[in-house]
Write a protein that holds these residues in place. Structure first.
Motif, PDB file in Angstrom:
ATOM      1  N   GLN A  13       0.834  -1.208   0.000  1.00  0.00           N
ATOM      2  CA  GLN A  13       0.000   0.000   0.000  1.00  0.00           C
ATOM      3  C   GLN A  13       0.863   1.250   0.000  1.00  0.00           C
ATOM      4  N   PHE A  14       1.909   1.178   0.788  1.00  0.00           N
ATOM      5  CA  PHE A  14       2.805   2.331   0.848  1.00  0.00           C
ATOM      6  C   PHE A  14       3.437   2.595  -0.497  1.00  0.00           C
ATOM      7  N   GLN A  15       3.805   1.497  -1.162  1.00  0.00           N
ATOM      8  CA  GLN A  15       4.461   1.681  -2.451  1.00  0.00           C
ATOM      9  C   GLN A  15       3.491   2.190  -3.501  1.00  0.00           C
ATOM     10  N   HIS A  16       2.233   1.846  -3.376  1.00  0.00           N
ATOM     11  CA  HIS A  16       1.239   2.440  -4.277  1.00  0.00           C
ATOM     12  C   HIS A  16       1.220   3.941  -4.125  1.00  0.00           C
ATOM     13  N   LYS A  17       1.171   4.368  -2.840  1.00  0.00           N
ATOM     14  CA  LYS A  17       1.132   5.810  -2.590  1.00  0.00           C
ATOM     15  C   LYS A  17       2.421   6.461  -3.062  1.00  0.00           C
ATOM     16  N   LEU A  18       3.517   5.771  -2.784  1.00  0.00           N
ATOM     17  CA  LEU A  18       4.824   6.301  -3.159  1.00  0.00           C
ATOM     18  C   LEU A  18       4.897   6.455  -4.670  1.00  0.00           C
ATOM     19  N   ALA A  19       4.385   5.484  -5.377  1.00  0.00           N
ATOM     20  CA  ALA A  19       4.422   5.548  -6.843  1.00  0.00           C
ATOM     21  C   ALA A  19       3.649   6.765  -7.333  1.00  0.00           C
ATOM     22  N   ARG A  20       2.472   6.980  -6.713  1.00  0.00           N
ATOM     23  CA  ARG A  20       1.661   8.133  -7.107  1.00  0.00           C
ATOM     24  C   ARG A  20       2.415   9.435  -6.867  1.00  0.00           C
ATOM     25  N   VAL A  21       3.016   9.500  -5.669  1.00  0.00           N
ATOM     26  CA  VAL A  21       3.746  10.724  -5.287  1.00  0.00           C
ATOM     27  C   VAL A  21       4.896  10.973  -6.248  1.00  0.00           C
ATOM     28  N   LEU A  22       5.589   9.890  -6.561  1.00  0.00           N
ATOM     29  CA  LEU A  22       6.762  10.023  -7.433  1.00  0.00           C
ATOM     30  C   LEU A  22       6.342  10.473  -8.822  1.00  0.00           C
ATOM     31  N   PHE A  23       5.233   9.973  -9.286  1.00  0.00           N
ATOM     32  CA  PHE A  23       4.784  10.331 -10.622  1.00  0.00           C
ATOM     33  C   PHE A  23       4.493  11.831 -10.705  1.00  0.00           C
ATOM     34  N   PHE A  24       3.757  12.308  -9.702  1.00  0.00           N
ATOM     35  CA  PHE A  24       3.442  13.740  -9.705  1.00  0.00           C
ATOM     36  C   PHE A  24       4.689  14.590  -9.567  1.00  0.00           C
ATOM     37  N   SER A  25       5.600  14.124  -8.704  1.00  0.00           N
ATOM     38  CA  SER A  25       6.828  14.900  -8.528  1.00  0.00           C
ATOM     39  C   SER A  25       7.641  14.886  -9.806  1.00  0.00           C
ATOM     40  N   PHE A  26       7.573  13.775 -10.521  1.00  0.00           N
ATOM     41  CA  PHE A  26       8.269  13.671 -11.804  1.00  0.00           C
ATOM     42  C   PHE A  26       7.788  14.760 -12.766  1.00  0.00           C
ATOM     43  N   ILE A  27       6.469  14.878 -12.870  1.00  0.00           N
ATOM     44  CA  ILE A  27       5.896  15.841 -13.813  1.00  0.00           C
ATOM     45  C   ILE A  27       6.271  17.267 -13.426  1.00  0.00           C
ATOM     46  N   THR A  28       6.122  17.559 -12.124  1.00  0.00           N
ATOM     47  CA  THR A  28       6.401  18.931 -11.686  1.00  0.00           C
ATOM     48  C   THR A  28       7.872  19.259 -11.867  1.00  0.00           C
ATOM     49  N   SER A  29       8.714  18.296 -11.588  1.00  0.00           N
ATOM     50  CA  SER A  29      10.145  18.587 -11.727  1.00  0.00           C
ATOM     51  C   SER A  29      10.498  18.804 -13.185  1.00  0.00           C
ATOM     52  N   VAL A  30       9.861  18.086 -14.081  1.00  0.00           N
ATOM     53  CA  VAL A  30      10.138  18.281 -15.514  1.00  0.00           C
ATOM     54  C   VAL A  30       9.799  19.710 -15.914  1.00  0.00           C
ATOM     55  N   SER A  31       8.604  20.138 -15.497  1.00  0.00           N
ATOM     56  CA  SER A  31       8.184  21.500 -15.868  1.00  0.00           C
ATOM     57  C   SER A  31       9.111  22.546 -15.243  1.00  0.00           C
ATOM     58  N   HIS A  32       9.500  22.283 -14.018  1.00  0.00           N
ATOM     59  CA  HIS A  32      10.362  23.234 -13.307  1.00  0.00           C
ATOM     60  C   HIS A  32      11.704  23.380 -14.003  1.00  0.00           C
ATOM     61  N   PHE A  33      12.245  22.259 -14.378  1.00  0.00           N
ATOM     62  CA  PHE A  33      13.568  22.304 -14.996  1.00  0.00           C
ATOM     63  C   PHE A  33      13.500  22.954 -16.379  1.00  0.00           C
ATOM     64  N   CYS A  34      12.402  22.714 -17.046  1.00  0.00           N
ATOM     65  CA  CYS A  34      12.256  23.364 -18.363  1.00  0.00           C
ATOM     66  C   CYS A  34      12.301  24.880 -18.225  1.00  0.00           C
ATOM     67  N   ARG A  35      11.540  25.347 -17.209  1.00  0.00           N
ATOM     68  CA  ARG A  35      11.509  26.801 -16.988  1.00  0.00           C
ATOM     69  C   ARG A  35      12.890  27.331 -16.629  1.00  0.00           C
ATOM     70  N   LEU A  36      13.564  26.600 -15.774  1.00  0.00           N
ATOM     71  CA  LEU A  36      14.892  27.008 -15.315  1.00  0.00           C
ATOM     72  C   LEU A  36      15.857  27.044 -16.483  1.00  0.00           C
ATOM     73  N   PHE A  37      15.725  26.020 -17.298  1.00  0.00           N
ATOM     74  CA  PHE A  37      16.620  25.909 -18.459  1.00  0.00           C
ATOM     75  C   PHE A  37      16.451  27.124 -19.385  1.00  0.00           C
ATOM     76  N   CYS A  38      15.230  27.440 -19.606  1.00  0.00           N
ATOM     77  CA  CYS A  38      14.978  28.560 -20.528  1.00  0.00           C
ATOM     78  C   CYS A  38      15.428  29.887 -19.945  1.00  0.00           C
ATOM     79  N   ASP A  39      15.391  30.011 -18.616  1.00  0.00           N
ATOM     80  CA  ASP A  39      15.753  31.284 -18.005  1.00  0.00           C
ATOM     81  C   ASP A  39      17.257  31.525 -18.021  1.00  0.00           C
ATOM     82  N   GLN A  40      18.046  30.476 -18.208  1.00  0.00           N
ATOM     83  CA  GLN A  40      19.505  30.656 -18.128  1.00  0.00           C
ATOM     84  C   GLN A  40      19.984  31.533 -19.269  1.00  0.00           C
ATOM     85  N   GLU A  41      21.057  32.294 -18.962  1.00  0.00           N
ATOM     86  CA  GLU A  41      21.588  33.244 -19.951  1.00  0.00           C
ATOM     87  C   GLU A  41      22.746  32.655 -20.720  1.00  0.00           C
ATOM     88  N   SER A  42      23.738  32.183 -19.984  1.00  0.00           N
ATOM     89  CA  SER A  42      24.944  31.713 -20.680  1.00  0.00           C
ATOM     90  C   SER A  42      24.826  30.232 -21.009  1.00  0.00           C
TER      91      SER A  42
END
Lengths: 380, 201
Positions: A13-42
């Protein structure tokens, strides 16, 4: 095994929840890094961000994949356990009887004979067998050790770490011979007598015949583990017999709650040696105090000082090469300057410090006589 | 209505009677008489041919009434295998009150070395004063007992006096000979020393 299955359930049961959490964190981190990447200058900083993000995403992905795998693998036993009364044999560790009140496989008279994990066929057989008592047989019991346990007015208390002996009496009130095969006993959970905590060895009686109208006695003994301290168990002692047609019966001679107590042993080695240890510690402490007192009392302090003074005066005399004073003037009544020891018995040549041979003196083998050498030193 | 009330009364009575009979029947399950538990045990750890075997019988009354004319019959030790040293094989007690117990001991000597199946003894008693026939009960069986040879027992437990004596005799030479040599040399040199000291003085 029961605790193992519970743990498996919980982790799944814990791993089910963990999987869900990880999936959402995966998506958010992807979007976050994309934004960060685009903001870089050099270019360099962009590369740095890219590398770090790739690493983190890889880690997350790996963990998510693992979680998914174990969740998929753990789903089947979880489903199995949750189904009511369904104990399919999925392998040794998965087929278990969940000890609920409505356990489908144990009938009303089902004894706790299943110590190992039974397969499906065996379970069906046992359900069909439904070993119970025969109404033609009357059983009674008596505790031989501890004597008088469980009698009217006294609760059944058994000591731990001892051999408990119980005698069972069987009366055949039917009209055919019974053959007594075995006796067995078990400690069970007092609230649910179908849950076996400890099975005791089975004693065989080799088909002892009990004719109609006759009686027989049987002795059964078992050992209580000394580590089962101060608990209450449900004790069942059962006699297994068969009738003339070969039908088996399992009849409880004892089926009641017992409480275990730790017997009070007369001599406890642990306590005895603990007392010895404490006595020795006390003696050691006293010795230490006596030693301290001896060293640091006022009279002793003066003596120590004088001894110190004698030593320093001798050292001073050694270092100085004076031609002054052959023998010390302070005779002190034949005693040493500090008054510690008697000087009279020491030959004078040792007391004349200035006559002491210097370090460059010859070895005793080479000198002719001690007196000649001393006079030659004195002339120098 | 008369018949109806009569019928209802009859059924009530029948019900009550049935209840009474039922409870009596249930209570009669314990029979209310004496119940004797017989425990036969062998007190020895080792059973050796030619040495005593102690067989102990304990009879406990766990019933509600006194057992009358209790007899214990032991026919399980054949005369050509066991010699009876002390005790009786047929014992009788007049009365055994409820909650009481009696003990009896039989001492035998095995005459041969064999594996023996010690079976149960037979008890006969009357469950109460007014009982008509005797009840037969079996005591417990100690099971298979193995009688071992005297030589095997002695090898483990005897004092081995002769063995020690032989050992002493065999080890004496390797102790005595060096001692004699040493003693001779000590005497010789102490004699020399005393001679020389006398010479000097």
């Amino acid at each position: 095994r029961r605790t193992h299955s519970r743990f498996l359930q919980i982790t799944v049961q814990f791993q089910h929840k963990l999987a869900r959490v990880l999936f959402f964190s995966f998506i958010t981190s992807v979007s976050h890094f994309c934004r960060l990447f685009c903001d870089q200058e050099s270019q360099a900083s962009r590369m740095r961000v890219f590398a770090v993000s790739v690493l983190l995403l890889a880690l997350l992905a790996f963990h998510a994949v693992l979680a998914q795998e174990s969740a998929a693998g753990g789903a089947s036993p979880e489903d199995q356990l949750e189904e009511e009364g369904n104990v399919e044999s999925e392998g040794a560790e998965r087929a278990e009887k969940v000890p609920t009140g409505s356990a489908a496989d144990s009938g009303a008279g089902e004894p706790g004979m299943a110590s190992d994990t039974p397969s499906a066929e065996q379970q069906d057989e046992m359900t069909k067998l439904q070993l119970g008592p025969s109404d033609k047989v009357q059983l009674s019991h008596l505790f031989l050790y501890p004597a008088g346990a469980g009698q009217v007015g006294r609760s059944l208390d058994l000591p731990t770490g001892k051999t408990i002996r119980v005698a069972m009496h069987m009366r055949n009130k039917g009209d055919s011979t019974f053959h007594v095969d075995l006796a067995t006993a078990a400690f069970r959970y007092p609230m649910d007598m179908s849950y076996v905590i400890q099975n005791f060895s089975t004693v065989r009686y080799h088909g002892q015949d009990v004719e109609p109208g006759r009686e027989a006695s049987f002795v059964y003994q078992f050992n209580t583990d000394p580590q089962l301290a101060a608990r209450s168990f449900g004790l069942t002692v059962q006699l297994g017999y068969r009738d003339a047609e070969g039908k088996n019966y399992l009849h409880s001679a004892i089926n009641q709650t017992v409480s275990l107590f730790e017997p009070d042993e007369g001599f406890d080695g642990e306590t005895f040696f603990m007392y010895i240890f404490l006595i020795v510690l006390a003696a050691l402490a006293c010795a230490g105090i006596w030693y301290l007192l001896k060293t640091y009392t006022p009279a002793k302090k003066l003596a120590a000082k004088s001894r110190h003074a004698v030593k320093s005066s001798k050292a001073a005399a050694l270092s100085a090469d004076s031609a002054d004073g052959s023998a010390p003037n302070n005779n002190n009544g034949g005693l040493s300057p500090g008054g510690n020891y008697n000087l009279e018995w020491i030959p004078q040549q040792h007391l004349d410090i200035k006559n002491r041979r210097a370090k460059t003196a010859q070895s005793p083998r080479q000198r002719k006589s001690p007196t000649k050498q001393a006079s030659s030193d004195a002339s120098d | 209505t008369d018949t109806a009330s009569a019928m209802s009364q009859l059924t009530a009575c029948a019900f009550l009677i049935g209840l009474v009979i039922f409870t009596c029947g249930a209570a009669a399950d314990s029979d209310g008489g004496a119940q004797l538990i017989g425990v036969k045990s062998i007190a020895n750890n080792l059973i050796v041919k030619g040495m005593d075997v102690t067989v102990q019988y304990d009879i406990y009354n766990v019933g509600d009434k006194a057992a009358m004319n209790v007899q214990l019959e032991e026919d399980g030790f054949p005369i050509d295998y066991f010699a009876v040293r002390s005790g009786f094989q047929h014992v009788r007690w007049t009365r055994l009150p409820p909650g009481a117990n009696v003990s009896h001991t039989l001492i035998l000597t095995p005459l041969q070395t064999f594996v023996f199946n010690a079976s149960h003894a037979v008890m006969r008693y009357k469950v109460s004063d007014e009982a008509t026939g005797s009840t037969v009960g079996y005591t417990t069986s100690p099971g298979e007992i193995a009688v071992i040879e005297t030589a095997d027992y002695d090898r483990q437990f005897s004092a081995h006096a002769m063995d020690w004596l032989t050992f002493g005799m065999m080890t004496t030479p390797s102790i005595i000979i060096p001692f004699l040599l040493w003693y001779a040399s000590v005497r010789k040199y102490s004699n020399l020393a005393s001679h020389s000291s006398r010479k000097n003085n």
